[in-house]
Design a protein around this motif. Structure first.
Motif, PDB file in Angstrom:
ATOM      1  N   MET A  95       0.848  -1.106   0.061  1.00  0.00           N
ATOM      2  CA  MET A  95       0.090   0.022  -0.021  1.00  0.00           C
ATOM      3  C   MET A  95       0.973   1.400   0.059  1.00  0.00           C
ATOM      4  O   MET A  95       0.560   2.173  -0.638  1.00  0.00           O
ATOM      5  N   LYS A  96       1.932   1.017   0.736  1.00  0.00           N
ATOM      6  CA  LYS A  96       2.856   2.189   0.452  1.00  0.00           C
ATOM      7  C   LYS A  96       3.479   2.690  -0.591  1.00  0.00           C
ATOM      8  O   LYS A  96       3.366   3.730  -1.328  1.00  0.00           O
ATOM      9  N   ALA A 111      -4.411  -1.857   6.218  1.00  0.00           N
ATOM     10  CA  ALA A 111      -3.130  -1.375   5.753  1.00  0.00           C
ATOM     11  C   ALA A 111      -3.405  -0.169   4.795  1.00  0.00           C
ATOM     12  O   ALA A 111      -2.597   0.867   4.719  1.00  0.00           O
ATOM     13  N   ALA A 112      -4.231  -0.480   3.902  1.00  0.00           N
ATOM     14  CA  ALA A 112      -4.435   0.626   2.916  1.00  0.00           C
ATOM     15  C   ALA A 112      -4.891   1.931   3.471  1.00  0.00           C
ATOM     16  O   ALA A 112      -4.440   3.148   3.004  1.00  0.00           O
ATOM     17  N   ALA A 113      -5.821   1.954   4.554  1.00  0.00           N
ATOM     18  CA  ALA A 113      -6.048   3.293   5.348  1.00  0.00           C
ATOM     19  C   ALA A 113      -5.008   3.777   5.735  1.00  0.00           C
ATOM     20  O   ALA A 113      -4.995   5.243   5.972  1.00  0.00           O
ATOM     21  N   GLU A 114      -3.833   3.135   6.278  1.00  0.00           N
ATOM     22  CA  GLU A 114      -2.781   3.708   6.688  1.00  0.00           C
ATOM     23  C   GLU A 114      -1.867   4.480   5.771  1.00  0.00           C
ATOM     24  O   GLU A 114      -0.944   5.506   6.339  1.00  0.00           O
ATOM     25  N   MET A 161     -14.801 -13.480  -8.575  1.00  0.00           N
ATOM     26  CA  MET A 161     -13.953 -13.930  -9.540  1.00  0.00           C
ATOM     27  C   MET A 161     -14.506 -15.605  -9.712  1.00  0.00           C
ATOM     28  O   MET A 161     -14.909 -15.924  -8.655  1.00  0.00           O
ATOM     29  N   PRO A 162     -14.210 -16.067 -10.915  1.00  0.00           N
ATOM     30  CA  PRO A 162     -14.304 -17.538 -11.003  1.00  0.00           C
ATOM     31  C   PRO A 162     -13.383 -18.330  -9.940  1.00  0.00           C
ATOM     32  O   PRO A 162     -12.453 -17.771  -9.196  1.00  0.00           O
ATOM     33  N   SER A 163     -13.605 -19.538  -9.517  1.00  0.00           N
ATOM     34  CA  SER A 163     -12.980 -20.407  -8.618  1.00  0.00           C
ATOM     35  C   SER A 163     -12.809 -19.724  -7.005  1.00  0.00           C
ATOM     36  O   SER A 163     -12.004 -20.078  -6.484  1.00  0.00           O
ATOM     37  N   ASN A 164     -13.892 -18.998  -6.698  1.00  0.00           N
ATOM     38  CA  ASN A 164     -14.220 -18.441  -5.440  1.00  0.00           C
ATOM     39  C   ASN A 164     -12.967 -17.327  -5.179  1.00  0.00           C
ATOM     40  O   ASN A 164     -12.522 -17.276  -4.046  1.00  0.00           O
ATOM     41  N   ASN A 165     -12.251 -16.907  -6.113  1.00  0.00           N
ATOM     42  CA  ASN A 165     -11.375 -15.683  -5.912  1.00  0.00           C
ATOM     43  C   ASN A 165     -12.047 -14.386  -6.041  1.00  0.00           C
ATOM     44  O   ASN A 165     -13.263 -14.167  -6.420  1.00  0.00           O
ATOM     45  N   PHE A 166     -11.257 -13.200  -5.750  1.00  0.00           N
ATOM     46  CA  PHE A 166     -11.709 -11.809  -5.959  1.00  0.00           C
ATOM     47  C   PHE A 166     -10.693 -10.857  -6.505  1.00  0.00           C
ATOM     48  O   PHE A 166      -9.436 -11.258  -6.587  1.00  0.00           O
ATOM     49  N   SER A 167     -11.268 -10.040  -7.247  1.00  0.00           N
ATOM     50  CA  SER A 167     -10.496  -8.895  -7.676  1.00  0.00           C
ATOM     51  C   SER A 167     -10.724  -7.643  -6.954  1.00  0.00           C
ATOM     52  O   SER A 167     -11.816  -7.314  -6.802  1.00  0.00           O
ATOM     53  N   LEU A 168      -9.668  -7.218  -6.142  1.00  0.00           N
ATOM     54  CA  LEU A 168      -9.824  -6.056  -5.118  1.00  0.00           C
ATOM     55  C   LEU A 168      -9.231  -5.055  -5.930  1.00  0.00           C
ATOM     56  O   LEU A 168      -7.742  -4.706  -6.162  1.00  0.00           O
ATOM     57  N   ILE A 169     -10.034  -3.940  -6.055  1.00  0.00           N
ATOM     58  CA  ILE A 169      -9.559  -2.673  -6.622  1.00  0.00           C
ATOM     59  C   ILE A 169      -9.440  -1.501  -5.673  1.00  0.00           C
ATOM     60  O   ILE A 169     -10.313  -1.170  -4.761  1.00  0.00           O
ATOM     61  N   PHE A 170      -8.034  -0.903  -5.123  1.00  0.00           N
ATOM     62  CA  PHE A 170      -7.715  -0.142  -4.298  1.00  0.00           C
ATOM     63  C   PHE A 170      -7.287   1.181  -5.127  1.00  0.00           C
ATOM     64  O   PHE A 170      -6.634   1.178  -6.096  1.00  0.00           O
ATOM     65  N   GLY A 171      -7.845   2.307  -4.593  1.00  0.00           N
ATOM     66  CA  GLY A 171      -7.485   3.650  -4.913  1.00  0.00           C
ATOM     67  C   GLY A 171      -7.244   4.548  -3.764  1.00  0.00           C
ATOM     68  O   GLY A 171      -7.438   4.461  -2.560  1.00  0.00           O
ATOM     69  N   LYS A 172      -6.563   5.772  -4.230  1.00  0.00           N
ATOM     70  CA  LYS A 172      -6.371   6.803  -3.137  1.00  0.00           C
ATOM     71  C   LYS A 172      -7.461   7.327  -2.700  1.00  0.00           C
ATOM     72  O   LYS A 172      -8.600   7.541  -3.350  1.00  0.00           O
ATOM     73  N   ILE A 173      -7.704   7.626  -1.453  1.00  0.00           N
ATOM     74  CA  ILE A 173      -8.789   8.430  -0.678  1.00  0.00           C
ATOM     75  C   ILE A 173      -9.133   9.754  -1.286  1.00  0.00           C
ATOM     76  O   ILE A 173      -8.065  10.427  -1.396  1.00  0.00           O
TER      77      ILE A 173
END
Length: 218
Positions: free
Chosen positions: A136-137, A192-195, A206-218
């Motif tokens: 995140m940093k 961690a992102a918030a810090e 996503m397929p097979s019980n996965n995720f795509s996590l999209i993080f951006g700046k606050i």
């Protein structure tokens, strides 16, 4: 892919990693086609590129963008460069050393706000959750203000497994006796992102019980 799953082995050049990468690359490509910028010459960074199979699969679909592989293990750099050469991918730079456990390497990929997108695939199930802080940093420093970080993989959600198969996968990883192996919780990534001035913008199933996590700046 119908190939039988090879023995679990997190080494980036292992048969298992190649098998897993072959299964997930098309769904991830679909997300990237929806999310990557249309503007030419934007830069895209991959963290933990491993063998280079993902970045070399994605790059030909986005010839207007420049891709930049990184990894903590410099031993994989020749494999990344060989794949890039064999496939004629002229929009992939040479790999750069980036170790998310070593702050001295965190800004190696480039100056502040020099990347439109960062992505990282299938790392947290075999890495300590503490690397989320470095990730995140790095993202907060390297991403443009409107850029994003995409993290793909299986995760727990608020302490719960989303499916029985994810619980089974977690137990298989844990049985190897390596302390950091196992599914991590999205809540820890959000913390961690918030810090570092980042936040979870989107969680894509996503397929097979996965995720795509999209993080951006606050």
């Amino acid at each position: 892919m119908n190939q039988e799953m090879p023995p679990l082995d997190p080494h980036p050049l292992s048969e298992y990693v190649a098998w897993a990468g072959g299964r997930n690359r098309e769904p991830i490509l679909g997300v990237l086609k929806d999310k990557l910028p249309q503007d030419p010459a934007e830069r895209v960074l991959e963290m933990a590129s491993g063998s280079g199979m993902h970045i070399n699969y994605f790059a030909p679909h986005f010839e207007h963008l420049h891709f930049h592989p990184t990894d903590r293990d410099t031993e994989v750099f020749d494999n990344i460069k060989n794949l890039t050469s064999q496939q004629g991918n002229n929009n992939i730079a040479d790999p750069v050393h980036l170790d998310l456990t070593d702050p001295e390497t965190w800004f190696n990929p480039g100056p502040e706000k020099s990347f439109a997108v960062i992505f990282c695939i299938n790392i947290f199930q075999v890495a300590p959750v503490s690397i989320a802080d470095g990730m995140m940093k790095c993202a907060a420093h390297l991403l443009k203000d409107d850029g994003f970080l995409l993290i793909y993989g299986p995760f727990r959600v608020e302490g719960e497994f989303s499916t029985g198969s994810n619980k089974e996968f977690h137990d298989t990883l844990s049985s190897a006796g390596v302390p950091e192996w196992g599914l991590k919780d999205i809540a820890d990534l959000k913390k961690a992102a918030a810090e570092h001035g980042m936040e979870l913008k989107e969680k894509i199933d996503m397929p097979s019980n996965n995720f795509s996590l999209i993080f951006g700046k606050i």
